[in-house]
Design a protein around this motif. Structure first.
Motif, PDB file in Angstrom:
ATOM      1  N   TYR A 151       0.840  -1.182   0.000  1.00 48.64           N
ATOM      2  CA  TYR A 151       0.000   0.000   0.000  1.00 48.64           C
ATOM      3  C   TYR A 151       0.878   1.235   0.000  1.00 48.64           C
ATOM      4  CZ  TYR A 151      -4.214  -2.738   0.820  1.00 48.64           C
ATOM      5  OH  TYR A 151      -5.249  -3.619   0.679  1.00 48.64           O
ATOM      6  N   THR A 152       0.298   2.357  -0.440  1.00 47.69           N
ATOM      7  CA  THR A 152       1.052   3.607  -0.467  1.00 47.69           C
ATOM      8  C   THR A 152       1.358   4.065   0.944  1.00 47.69           C
ATOM      9  OG1 THR A 152      -1.022   4.849  -0.540  1.00 47.69           O
ATOM     10  CG2 THR A 152       0.014   4.285  -2.658  1.00 47.69           C
ATOM     11  N   ASP A 153       2.284   4.978   1.044  1.00 43.36           N
ATOM     12  CA  ASP A 153       2.721   5.477   2.349  1.00 43.36           C
ATOM     13  C   ASP A 153       1.629   6.358   2.946  1.00 43.36           C
ATOM     14  OD1 ASP A 153       4.063   6.182   4.574  1.00 43.36           O
ATOM     15  OD2 ASP A 153       5.639   7.333   3.582  1.00 43.36           O
ATOM     16  N   VAL A 156       0.152   4.213   7.986  1.00 47.47           N
ATOM     17  CA  VAL A 156      -0.281   3.027   8.704  1.00 47.47           C
ATOM     18  C   VAL A 156       0.914   2.102   8.918  1.00 47.47           C
ATOM     19  CG1 VAL A 156      -1.797   1.022   8.697  1.00 47.47           C
ATOM     20  CG2 VAL A 156      -2.580   3.182   7.707  1.00 47.47           C
ATOM     21  N   GLU A 157       1.150   1.667  10.151  1.00 49.04           N
ATOM     22  CA  GLU A 157       2.226   0.725  10.452  1.00 49.04           C
ATOM     23  C   GLU A 157       1.655  -0.686  10.368  1.00 49.04           C
ATOM     24  OE1 GLU A 157       4.835   1.650  13.762  1.00 49.04           O
ATOM     25  OE2 GLU A 157       4.068   3.701  13.809  1.00 49.04           O
ATOM     26  N   ARG A 177      -0.765   0.063  16.183  1.00 48.42           N
ATOM     27  CA  ARG A 177      -1.418   1.361  16.282  1.00 48.42           C
ATOM     28  C   ARG A 177      -0.901   2.084  17.523  1.00 48.42           C
ATOM     29  NH1 ARG A 177      -4.963   4.104  19.056  1.00 48.42           N
ATOM     30  NH2 ARG A 177      -6.323   5.614  17.999  1.00 48.42           N
ATOM     31  N   PRO A 178      -0.113   3.148  17.352  1.00 49.46           N
ATOM     32  CA  PRO A 178       0.363   3.892  18.533  1.00 49.46           C
ATOM     33  C   PRO A 178      -0.808   4.508  19.290  1.00 49.46           C
ATOM     34  CG  PRO A 178       1.567   4.523  16.532  1.00 49.46           C
ATOM     35  CD  PRO A 178       0.390   3.717  16.099  1.00 49.46           C
ATOM     36  N   PRO A 179      -0.648   4.748  20.579  1.00 49.69           N
ATOM     37  CA  PRO A 179      -1.766   5.291  21.371  1.00 49.69           C
ATOM     38  C   PRO A 179      -2.269   6.642  20.875  1.00 49.69           C
ATOM     39  CG  PRO A 179      -0.017   4.441  22.789  1.00 49.69           C
ATOM     40  CD  PRO A 179       0.522   4.419  21.397  1.00 49.69           C
ATOM     41  N   ALA A 188      -7.367   4.946   7.205  1.00 52.95           N
ATOM     42  CA  ALA A 188      -6.553   4.378   6.135  1.00 52.95           C
ATOM     43  C   ALA A 188      -6.336   2.883   6.366  1.00 52.95           C
ATOM     44  CB  ALA A 188      -5.207   5.106   6.051  1.00 52.95           C
ATOM     45  N   PHE A 189      -6.123   2.490   7.633  1.00 50.53           N
ATOM     46  CA  PHE A 189      -5.960   1.067   7.930  1.00 50.53           C
ATOM     47  C   PHE A 189      -7.263   0.307   7.713  1.00 50.53           C
ATOM     48  CE2 PHE A 189      -6.579  -2.308  11.107  1.00 50.53           C
ATOM     49  CZ  PHE A 189      -5.666  -3.232  10.598  1.00 50.53           C
TER      50      PHE A 189
END
Length: 568
Positions: A151-153, A156-157, A177-179, A188-189
């Motif tokens: 996926y594109t930048d 989303v990690e 997912r960071p807090p 996006a995710f």
């Protein structure tokens, strides 16, 4: 997916068609499958989950998916930085023979390109850009055909791969997912997840840091958390109950308790240091004053010979200072001892709520004895040579008071667990449990004997009345006393009247027993080149007492050996 610090939460999947649900990853209901994972936070000590398999309604169109996932062996962990953990991860992967490994919070960057690869696995990763921390990775075994779904930048990690196992395609994803992640990145995710779940069976694992989600009732307080629940429902995802949530919560609770104890330790030591420093400063000040007074008295004495005798101090200020410091230190010492006693009581009550746990492949026990186990094994009939040998008694096992699965040999000085019943003659006093008594009894005087225990992983050594019942376990009655080692717990205890006293000692390789009937005591020692007292019981009896022994686990072929007498 996880709520607070967990991959999974307590919402139970209710599969159609009666197939049992597994604990593990969040999985699409369309896939009719789940992979069972288990993890621990903040380090890589990961245990494979006891369950592996699938859930679903058994639809014929997904039969290949079901069969493929049933054979995959997978793990997941939040590494909280892979720095200095790569070797541990690689060893664990090869030893556990895992097919898929998912990692969140790798903290990798471009400098780790050369060190992150592992032989036999393909690596798919996404590092956090322009700031420290985060990052996710998936290792897939090379024997499976796998392709990254890119996926594109969008911030989303996450990493998604399309995996083909036995001609069935599935999508495996990992997300962190960071807090403080924004709603835009969340959306996006969710878009990624929606697109993938339309065409593939989905297995998703990740850390989502949304602690307000209640998976039991599928509710949440924050808008972002409710949005995640909506996404789960829209994509027909099912959250499976998983033991790692409970494990991690217990780990966190124990960490909090340990941190509290460590903090109190630091505060107490700091208090002692401050009080010691204050007392030292006061002492130095007093010494300086006394030196000034002594110099003044010396000058006066030089001027006159009629000076009356110097008035003595009724109490030295330094001594008074020291007494004050001692009082303060004793208060701290008493408080710590009181806390220790209360913790011991609480931990004992806590431990008694659980059945004994016997892990497989127990390592060899550590002993306080200076004699190495190999030496003890080579010399099973060592002579009694301790300082207590002046009271040495020649004791031997009684073939009439031994359990039928215990074999007596070596001139009745060795008892060994037998794989089959022995051919002893019938005896009305024969034990019905794995115990044996000696032929000799004592009703007066002082007597001492030793037993070599290094060849058994579970045993009890003690004394008992002749009237002990055939089914009465040593130390559990009014008429018996013993010390007991349980290798499964790595715990040494003293027992009498079914009351256990925990002994903070390692496993003795040889135990000495001193029976002092005139003092009405029986004492147990760990014997090396010297004696170390383990425990002393007060006994009050007019009955003769016999040496008595118990052997744990009839499958381990353990043995006990009585040492020969060597009176001094």
């Amino acid at each position: 997916m996880r709520g607070e610090g967990e991959i999974t939460g307590p919402v139970r999947n209710k599969p159609k068609g009666g197939m049992p649900g597994l604990e593990g990853w969040l999985t699409s209901e369309d896939s009719h499958s789940a992979i069972s994972f288990e993890r621990r936070d903040r380090h890589l000590e990961i245990m494979e989950a006891p369950e592996r398999g699938l859930v679903g309604n058994g639809a014929h169109t997904h039969k290949k998916v079901l069969e493929s996932l049933a054979h995959l062996k997978c793990i997941s962990t939040n590494a909280c930085s892979m720095h200095k953990k790569q070797g541990e991860l690689e060893a664990m992967m090869h030893q556990g023979n895992y097919d898929i490994v998912a990692i969140t919070e790798t903290w990798w960057d471009a400098s780790h390109d050369w060190s992150a690869t592992i032989d036999g696995y393909k690596l798919f990763r996404r590092d956090r850009q322009e700031r420290r921390g985060g990052g996710v990775a998936l290792y897939g075994r090379e024997c499976y055909e796998s392709l990254e779904i890119k996926y594109t930048d969008d911030g989303v990690e996450s990493v998604w791969i399309r995996l083909r196992a036995d001609k069935a395609d599935i999508a495996v994803g990992v997300c962190y997912r960071p807090p403080n992640q924004s709603s835009e990145v969340d959306e996006a995710f969710y878009k990624q997840l929606g697109e993938i779940s339309q065409s593939l069976a989905v297995v998703l694992v990740g850390d989502f840091d949304l602690p307000d989600i209640c998976w039991e009732y599928n509710t949440a307080e924050r808008e972002q958390s409710r949005r995640l629940l909506e996404c789960v429902e829209d994509n027909f995802l099912t959250q499976l109950e998983y033991t790692s949530q409970i494990r991690s919560q217990i780990t966190k609770d124990f960490c909090c308790m340990k941190e509290y104890v460590e903090r109190q330790e630091r505060n107490t030591l700091m208090f002692i240091e401050q009080e010691q420093k204050a007392a030292q400063e006061k002492t130095e000040e007093t010494i300086h004053q006394l030196r000034g007074e002594a110099n003044m008295l010396t000058d006066i004495k030089a001027q006159t010979s009629d000076l009356p005798e110097r008035q003595r101090y009724k109490g030295s200020p330094s001594a008074m200072t020291k007494m004050t410091l001692d009082e303060k230190l004793n208060v701290a010492k008493t408080a710590v001892e009181d806390l220790k006693r209360k913790l011991e009581i609480l931990l004992l009550e806590y431990a008694q709520q659980f059945p004994p746990v016997q892990p497989p492949d127990l390592p060899q026990e550590t002993s306080v004895c200076s004699l190495p186990p190999a030496s003890a094994a080579k010399n099973p009939e060592a002579m009694i040579s301790s300082q207590l040998s002046q009271w040495a008694a020649d004791v031997t096992f009684d073939v009439r008071r031994v359990y039928e699965r215990l074999a007596i040999a070596a001139q009745n000085r060795t008892v060994t667990v037998s794989s089959s019943p022995t051919d002893y003659k019938p005896s009305p006093n024969r034990f019905c449990i794995s115990q044996v008594m000696c032929s000799q009894s004592f009703s007066a005087g002082c007597h001492y004997w030793e037993v070599i225990t290094n060849a058994s992983d579970g045993w009890a050594v003690g004394v008992a009345h002749e009237i002990i019942g055939k089914r009465d376990k040593l130390g559990r009655t009014e008429h018996s006393w013993c010390v007991e080692w349980l290798g499964s717990k790595k715990q040494l205890s003293a027992w009498h009247r079914d009351q256990e006293t925990l002994l903070c000692k390692d496993k003795p390789l040889k135990v000495g027993v001193l029976l002092e009937l005139q003092k009405k005591t029986v004492s147990f020692y760990s014997i090396t080149d010297k004696e170390m007292l383990l425990h002393t019981f007060e006994i009050n009896t007019s009955h003769p007492l016999y040496p008595a022994f118990w052997l744990y686990s009839l499958e381990r072929n353990g043995s006990l050996t009585l040492s020969h007498t060597n009176r001094r």
